[in-house]
Design a protein around this motif. Structure first.
Motif, PDB file in Angstrom:
ATOM      1  N   VAL A   1       0.850  -1.182   0.000  1.00 17.34           N
ATOM      2  CA  VAL A   1       0.000   0.000   0.000  1.00 17.34           C
ATOM      3  C   VAL A   1       0.891   1.239   0.000  1.00 17.34           C
ATOM      4  CG1 VAL A   1      -1.902   1.214   1.140  1.00 17.34           C
ATOM      5  CG2 VAL A   1      -1.711  -1.285   1.356  1.00 17.34           C
ATOM      6  N   PRO A   2       1.075   1.877  -1.168  1.00 17.03           N
ATOM      7  CA  PRO A   2       1.874   3.099  -1.186  1.00 17.03           C
ATOM      8  C   PRO A   2       1.200   4.190  -0.351  1.00 17.03           C
ATOM      9  CG  PRO A   2       1.535   2.268  -3.408  1.00 17.03           C
ATOM     10  CD  PRO A   2       0.618   1.504  -2.497  1.00 17.03           C
ATOM     11  N   THR A   3       1.972   4.858   0.483  1.00 17.86           N
ATOM     12  CA  THR A   3       1.449   5.921   1.333  1.00 17.86           C
ATOM     13  C   THR A   3       2.594   6.771   1.855  1.00 17.86           C
ATOM     14  OG1 THR A   3       0.362   6.415   3.453  1.00 17.86           O
ATOM     15  CG2 THR A   3       1.449   4.273   3.267  1.00 17.86           C
ATOM     16  N   PRO A   4       2.393   8.086   1.995  1.00 19.12           N
ATOM     17  CA  PRO A   4       3.468   8.928   2.531  1.00 19.12           C
ATOM     18  C   PRO A   4       3.850   8.533   3.955  1.00 19.12           C
ATOM     19  CG  PRO A   4       1.636  10.257   1.696  1.00 19.12           C
ATOM     20  CD  PRO A   4       1.198   8.836   1.668  1.00 19.12           C
ATOM     21  N   SER A   5       2.952   7.820   4.632  1.00 19.16           N
ATOM     22  CA  SER A   5       3.235   7.434   6.028  1.00 19.16           C
ATOM     23  C   SER A   5       3.781   6.014   6.125  1.00 19.16           C
ATOM     24  CB  SER A   5       1.940   7.543   6.859  1.00 19.16           C
ATOM     25  OG  SER A   5       0.951   6.692   6.279  1.00 19.16           O
TER      26      SER A   5
ATOM     27  N   ARG B   1      -6.210   7.045  -3.114  1.00 18.67           N
ATOM     28  CA  ARG B   1      -6.400   8.429  -3.565  1.00 18.67           C
ATOM     29  C   ARG B   1      -6.961   9.214  -2.395  1.00 18.67           C
ATOM     30  NH1 ARG B   1      -4.930  11.227  -8.413  1.00 18.67           N
ATOM     31  NH2 ARG B   1      -3.326   9.706  -9.067  1.00 18.67           N
ATOM     32  N   TYR B   2      -7.255  10.507  -2.635  1.00 16.97           N
ATOM     33  CA  TYR B   2      -7.835  11.338  -1.574  1.00 16.97           C
ATOM     34  C   TYR B   2      -6.888  11.367  -0.371  1.00 16.97           C
ATOM     35  CZ  TYR B   2     -11.717  10.058  -4.591  1.00 16.97           C
ATOM     36  OH  TYR B   2     -12.480   9.804  -5.700  1.00 16.97           O
ATOM     37  N   GLU B   3      -7.385  11.118   0.849  1.00 16.37           N
ATOM     38  CA  GLU B   3      -6.518  11.122   2.039  1.00 16.37           C
ATOM     39  C   GLU B   3      -6.036   9.711   2.363  1.00 16.37           C
ATOM     40  OE1 GLU B   3      -6.794  14.782   1.631  1.00 16.37           O
ATOM     41  OE2 GLU B   3      -5.619  14.048   3.316  1.00 16.37           O
TER      42      GLU B   3
ATOM     43  N   ASP C   1       9.682  11.435   0.945  1.00 16.55           N
ATOM     44  CA  ASP C   1       9.044  12.343   1.916  1.00 16.55           C
ATOM     45  C   ASP C   1       8.397  13.508   1.186  1.00 16.55           C
ATOM     46  OD1 ASP C   1      11.720  11.781   4.305  1.00 16.55           O
ATOM     47  OD2 ASP C   1       9.878  10.652   3.864  1.00 16.55           O
ATOM     48  N   TYR C   2       7.375  13.197   0.445  1.00 20.09           N
ATOM     49  CA  TYR C   2       6.567  14.196  -0.256  1.00 20.09           C
ATOM     50  C   TYR C   2       5.206  13.551  -0.505  1.00 20.09           C
ATOM     51  CZ  TYR C   2       8.714  11.177  -3.701  1.00 20.09           C
ATOM     52  OH  TYR C   2       9.190  10.080  -4.355  1.00 20.09           O
ATOM     53  N   VAL C   3       4.227  14.350  -0.791  1.00 14.79           N
ATOM     54  CA  VAL C   3       2.873  13.808  -0.948  1.00 14.79           C
ATOM     55  C   VAL C   3       2.423  13.921  -2.404  1.00 14.79           C
ATOM     56  CG1 VAL C   3       0.478  13.958  -0.165  1.00 14.79           C
ATOM     57  CG2 VAL C   3       2.349  14.501   1.425  1.00 14.79           C
ATOM     58  N   LEU C   4       1.990  12.795  -2.942  1.00 13.57           N
ATOM     59  CA  LEU C   4       1.427  12.783  -4.299  1.00 13.57           C
ATOM     60  C   LEU C   4      -0.099  12.853  -4.196  1.00 13.57           C
ATOM     61  CD1 LEU C   4       3.683   9.857  -5.594  1.00 13.57           C
ATOM     62  CD2 LEU C   4       4.018  12.305  -5.984  1.00 13.57           C
ATOM     63  N   ASN C   5      -0.767  12.822  -5.318  1.00 17.32           N
ATOM     64  CA  ASN C   5      -2.239  12.825  -5.281  1.00 17.32           C
ATOM     65  C   ASN C   5      -2.815  11.419  -5.240  1.00 17.32           C
ATOM     66  OD1 ASN C   5      -2.569  15.600  -5.222  1.00 17.32           O
ATOM     67  ND2 ASN C   5      -2.358  15.751  -7.452  1.00 17.32           N
ATOM     68  N   GLY C   6      -1.935  10.444  -5.369  1.00 11.85           N
ATOM     69  CA  GLY C   6      -2.439   9.078  -5.355  1.00 11.85           C
ATOM     70  C   GLY C   6      -1.291   8.099  -5.414  1.00 11.85           C
ATOM     71  N   GLY C   7      -1.600   6.843  -5.242  1.00  7.54           N
ATOM     72  CA  GLY C   7      -0.577   5.802  -5.181  1.00  7.54           C
ATOM     73  C   GLY C   7      -0.118   5.265  -6.525  1.00  7.54           C
ATOM     74  N   GLU C   8      -0.737   5.731  -7.632  1.00  4.20           N
ATOM     75  CA  GLU C   8      -0.423   5.132  -8.944  1.00  4.20           C
ATOM     76  C   GLU C   8       1.027   5.385  -9.359  1.00  4.20           C
ATOM     77  OE1 GLU C   8      -3.142   6.884  -8.230  1.00  4.20           O
ATOM     78  OE2 GLU C   8      -4.705   5.375  -8.497  1.00  4.20           O
TER      79      GLU C   8
HETATM   80  N1  LIG Z   1       4.282   9.830  -1.593  1.00  3.46           N
HETATM   81  C1  LIG Z   1       2.976   9.398  -1.687  1.00  3.46           C
HETATM   82  N2  LIG Z   1       1.901  10.160  -1.675  1.00  3.46           N
HETATM   83  C2  LIG Z   1       0.718   9.447  -1.766  1.00  3.46           C
HETATM   84  C3  LIG Z   1      -0.572   9.959  -1.740  1.00  3.46           C
HETATM   85  C4  LIG Z   1      -1.637   9.098  -1.827  1.00  3.46           C
HETATM   86 BR1  LIG Z   1      -3.390   9.796  -1.783  1.00  3.46          BR
HETATM   87  C5  LIG Z   1      -1.465   7.725  -1.930  1.00  3.46           C
HETATM   88  C6  LIG Z   1      -0.194   7.210  -1.944  1.00  3.46           C
HETATM   89  C7  LIG Z   1       0.889   8.070  -1.858  1.00  3.46           C
HETATM   90  S1  LIG Z   1       2.589   7.719  -1.841  1.00  3.46           S
END
Ligand SMILES: Nc1nc2cc(Br)ccc2s1
Length: 239
Positions: A82-86, A110-112, A135-142
């Protein structure tokens, strides 16, 4: 290796048909299947998100569609990413470890993000890794899924034509790669370091290692302290 990707934007994964991943697929090294999460929704609006409990901005992805999808797409023995910034950081060591798996399933949020109960539910019976690609936030995991797949697939035996090149890459030995040079020997008044033209392989190897050490110390002092690394076994622990 089989890889399944679940996303509300399956077309985002189209690049997987190109270049290295495409060649790997043609060679049978990589078997990629992309799924649209909305195929597992049951309402006329194909809803995948809702407001967060506890308030706050944004929307959270509902657990039900993910549960229906992963019950079908995630078999026993497969690893859920599960890709996620956390998440835990994606490193070359983690990519090497993931390259030993037979089946990866990547859930693109996607979303939060995705309701936490999805990762927790499947964590009871599967290896589940919430992974950060930086260490950055995208708009989604794709996009993160594309990074994960390329970083892992290129380590599959037979994927890269010259496997030797894999051993000298950045991060393979905990060091950044040394600088590379090719013809011409002089370009716009800049010469290739003379040691590389000397034919003295021991001197070349020593120079390259020294360059890697210097570059790592200058650009990535964090890599100079491997005691801060986390073992793969420790990664899956839900904190
Ligand atoms: N650096 C990353 N940002 C995001 C944001 C979302 Br929404 C889902 C996965 C990831 S991985």
């Amino acid at each position: 290796m089989r890889v399944d990707v679940v996303s509300i934007f399956p077309d985002y994964l189209a690049p997987l048909g190109l270049s290295l991943p495409g060649r790997a697929r043609d060679r049978g090294l990589l078997d990629v299947h992309v799924h649209d999460l909305r195929d597992w929704t049951r309402d006329r609006h194909r809803t995948v998100d809702d407001t967060p409990y506890g308030g706050g901005a944004g929307m959270v992805m509902k657990p039900e569609p993910w549960g229906e999808a992963l019950d079908e797409v995630l078999p026993a023995g497969a690893t859920l990413l599960v890709p996620t910034p956390s998440g835990v950081p994606l490193t070359q060591a983690l990519a090497r470890d993931l390259a030993t798996r037979d089946h990866l399933v990547i859930a693109c949020g996607r979303y939060e993000g995705i309701d936490q109960r999805v990762a927790d539910h499947y964590g009871a019976d599967h290896e589940v890794l919430e992974v950060s690609i930086g260490d950055y936030v995208l708009n989604g995991g794709e996009v993160a899924a594309l990074v994960l797949i390329e970083a892992v697939a290129r380590l599959l035996p037979g994927f890269m034509g010259n496997a030797e090149s894999l051993t000298e890459e950045s991060h393979e030995a905990g060091l950044l790669e040394y600088p590379g040079y090719t013809k011409p020997a002089t370009w716009r008044g800049l010469d290739v370091p003379s040691v590389l033209l000397s034919g003295d392989h021991a001197a070349i190897a020593a120079w390259r290692h020294d360059q890697s050490v210097r570059r790592t110390a200058a650009r990535r002092p964090d890599l100079a302290h491997p005691s801060r690394a986390v073992s793969v076994e420790g990664l899956a622990a839900h904190v």
